[in-house]
Enzyme design. Structure first.
Site: not given
Length: 129
Positions: A8-9
């Protein structure tokens, strides 16, 4: 048992998805690669590679991601791995939270990497554009 990597960012999102999946299947090896090494929003190839190596087994690794650039960085991270490992890793485009929980439950039942990927396929078709 198949290992799972959450890309995930956001470090917080990755940790939260991992936490939810482990609630359902605490025995599954799950690693997160969220954010950058300096704490910013983004993805980091080294973090992804480290996460893969952490959960890797002969059963394989299934990787879920949140956005397109996370997919691209995951592909690049895999290129840095040993050739023997590369064929035993699958990136799946499925909803991150639901996909991770489903994958963890399936892995806990000792399903194969390809079997888990097949279970997640219909979820990918329903993913929002």
């Amino acid at each position: 048992m198949v290992g799972i990597v959450i890309v995930s960012h956001s470090n917080l999102v990755a940790k939260g998805v991992k936490e939810l999946a482990l609630q359902m299947s605490p025995e599954v090896n799950i690693a997160e690669a969220g954010g950058t090494f300096d704490g910013r929003i983004g993805t980091d190839i080294s973090k992804i590679t480290d996460a893969i190596e952490t959960v890797y087994s002969d059963s394989g690794v299934l990787i879920l991601f949140d956005l397109g650039s996370a997919f691209m960085n995951t592909e690049m991270a895999i290129e840095f791995l040993d050739d023997a490992m590369k064929d035993n890793i699958e990136i799946v485009d499925a909803p991150l939270v639901e996909g991770a929980i489903t994958a963890a439950v399936e892995a806990s039942m000792n399903k194969s990497l390809l079997d888990i990927k097949e279970v997640l396929k219909p979820m990918a078709l329903n993913k929002m554009p």
